[in-house]
Scaffold this motif. Sequence first.
Motif, PDB file in Angstrom:
ATOM      1  N   SER A  14       7.940  15.098  17.469  1.00 57.73           N
ATOM      2  CA  SER A  14       8.802  14.381  16.532  1.00 57.73           C
ATOM      3  C   SER A  14       8.128  14.185  15.180  1.00 57.73           C
ATOM      4  N   ASP A  15       8.932  13.970  14.168  1.00 58.48           N
ATOM      5  CA  ASP A  15       8.400  13.693  12.832  1.00 58.48           C
ATOM      6  C   ASP A  15       7.597  12.395  12.838  1.00 58.48           C
ATOM      7  N   GLU A  16       8.037  11.420  13.630  1.00 58.73           N
ATOM      8  CA  GLU A  16       7.333  10.138  13.700  1.00 58.73           C
ATOM      9  C   GLU A  16       5.926  10.325  14.269  1.00 58.73           C
ATOM     10  N   LEU A  17       5.793  11.151  15.294  1.00 55.47           N
ATOM     11  CA  LEU A  17       4.478  11.416  15.877  1.00 55.47           C
ATOM     12  C   LEU A  17       3.571  12.120  14.867  1.00 55.47           C
ATOM     13  N   LEU A  18       4.086  13.111  14.176  1.00 55.01           N
ATOM     14  CA  LEU A  18       3.290  13.812  13.172  1.00 55.01           C
ATOM     15  C   LEU A  18       2.842  12.860  12.067  1.00 55.01           C
ATOM     16  N   ARG A  19       3.731  11.972  11.642  1.00 52.61           N
ATOM     17  CA  ARG A  19       3.403  11.013  10.599  1.00 52.61           C
ATOM     18  C   ARG A  19       2.305  10.072  11.067  1.00 52.61           C
ATOM     19  N   LYS A  20       2.429   9.553  12.297  1.00 51.88           N
ATOM     20  CA  LYS A  20       1.432   8.632  12.839  1.00 51.88           C
ATOM     21  C   LYS A  20       0.080   9.320  13.037  1.00 51.88           C
ATOM     22  N   LEU A  21       0.075  10.555  13.539  1.00 50.61           N
ATOM     23  CA  LEU A  21      -1.173  11.303  13.702  1.00 50.61           C
ATOM     24  C   LEU A  21      -1.884  11.433  12.363  1.00 50.61           C
ATOM     25  N   HIS A  22      -1.129  11.765  11.335  1.00 52.98           N
ATOM     26  CA  HIS A  22      -1.709  11.920  10.000  1.00 52.98           C
ATOM     27  C   HIS A  22      -2.247  10.594   9.467  1.00 52.98           C
ATOM     28  N   ALA A  25      -5.381   9.391  11.213  1.00 55.55           N
ATOM     29  CA  ALA A  25      -6.543  10.206  10.844  1.00 55.55           C
ATOM     30  C   ALA A  25      -7.028   9.857   9.435  1.00 55.55           C
ATOM     31  N   VAL A  26      -6.108   9.707   8.506  1.00 52.30           N
ATOM     32  CA  VAL A  26      -6.472   9.399   7.118  1.00 52.30           C
ATOM     33  C   VAL A  26      -7.090   8.011   7.008  1.00 52.30           C
ATOM     34  N   TRP A  27      -6.546   7.060   7.749  1.00 48.41           N
ATOM     35  CA  TRP A  27      -7.027   5.679   7.690  1.00 48.41           C
ATOM     36  C   TRP A  27      -8.246   5.452   8.587  1.00 48.41           C
ATOM     37  N   ASN A  28      -8.712   6.499   9.287  1.00 49.44           N
ATOM     38  CA  ASN A  28      -9.870   6.401  10.183  1.00 49.44           C
ATOM     39  C   ASN A  28      -9.724   5.282  11.212  1.00 49.44           C
ATOM     40  N   VAL A  29      -8.566   5.228  11.841  1.00 47.82           N
ATOM     41  CA  VAL A  29      -8.330   4.236  12.882  1.00 47.82           C
ATOM     42  C   VAL A  29      -9.212   4.597  14.084  1.00 47.82           C
ATOM     43  N   PRO A  30      -9.962   3.625  14.629  1.00 49.74           N
ATOM     44  CA  PRO A  30     -10.800   3.919  15.800  1.00 49.74           C
ATOM     45  C   PRO A  30      -9.963   4.444  16.968  1.00 49.74           C
ATOM     46  N   CYS A  37      -2.697  10.436  20.176  1.00 46.89           N
ATOM     47  CA  CYS A  37      -3.865  11.119  20.723  1.00 46.89           C
ATOM     48  C   CYS A  37      -4.081  12.423  19.960  1.00 46.89           C
ATOM     49  N   PRO A  38      -5.135  12.486  19.122  1.00 52.52           N
ATOM     50  CA  PRO A  38      -5.382  13.712  18.370  1.00 52.52           C
ATOM     51  C   PRO A  38      -5.852  14.873  19.251  1.00 52.52           C
ATOM     52  N   GLN A  39      -6.352  14.574  20.430  1.00 54.64           N
ATOM     53  CA  GLN A  39      -6.822  15.617  21.333  1.00 54.64           C
ATOM     54  C   GLN A  39      -5.652  16.338  22.006  1.00 54.64           C
ATOM     55  N   HIS A  40      -4.658  15.563  22.451  1.00 59.25           N
ATOM     56  CA  HIS A  40      -3.521  16.141  23.170  1.00 59.25           C
ATOM     57  C   HIS A  40      -2.262  16.231  22.324  1.00 59.25           C
ATOM     58  N   LEU A  41      -2.324  15.765  21.072  1.00 60.92           N
ATOM     59  CA  LEU A  41      -1.190  15.794  20.152  1.00 60.92           C
ATOM     60  C   LEU A  41       0.051  15.188  20.787  1.00 60.92           C
ATOM     61  N   ASN A  42      -0.128  13.946  21.263  1.00 62.30           N
ATOM     62  CA  ASN A  42       0.947  13.239  21.938  1.00 62.30           C
ATOM     63  C   ASN A  42       0.737  11.749  21.721  1.00 62.30           C
ATOM     64  N   TRP A  43       1.718  10.950  22.145  1.00 57.96           N
ATOM     65  CA  TRP A  43       1.551   9.500  22.101  1.00 57.96           C
ATOM     66  C   TRP A  43       0.509   9.119  23.133  1.00 57.96           C
TER      67      TRP A  43
END
Length: 56
Positions: A14-22, A25-30, A37-43
């Motif tokens: 979804s567009d929402e997932l892509l937006r949140k992943l980005h 990553a940009v905000w360096n959230v722990p 999940c940046p590893q599995h590209l999922n919620w």
Amino acid sequence: MSTATLPRIPADVSDELLRKLHLEAVWNVPLTERRTCPQHLNWRDLCAHLHVKEGA
């Protein structure tokens, strides 16, 4: 000789997932505080079973 491959984004993401992943990553959230999940590209809650620590 093998080449490294990057994770592929699923076609039904979804567009929402892509937006949140980005944003995360940009905000360096722990990783422990991320909703994605940046590893599995999922919620995170949808792949939580893949992140179970051994010996726990």
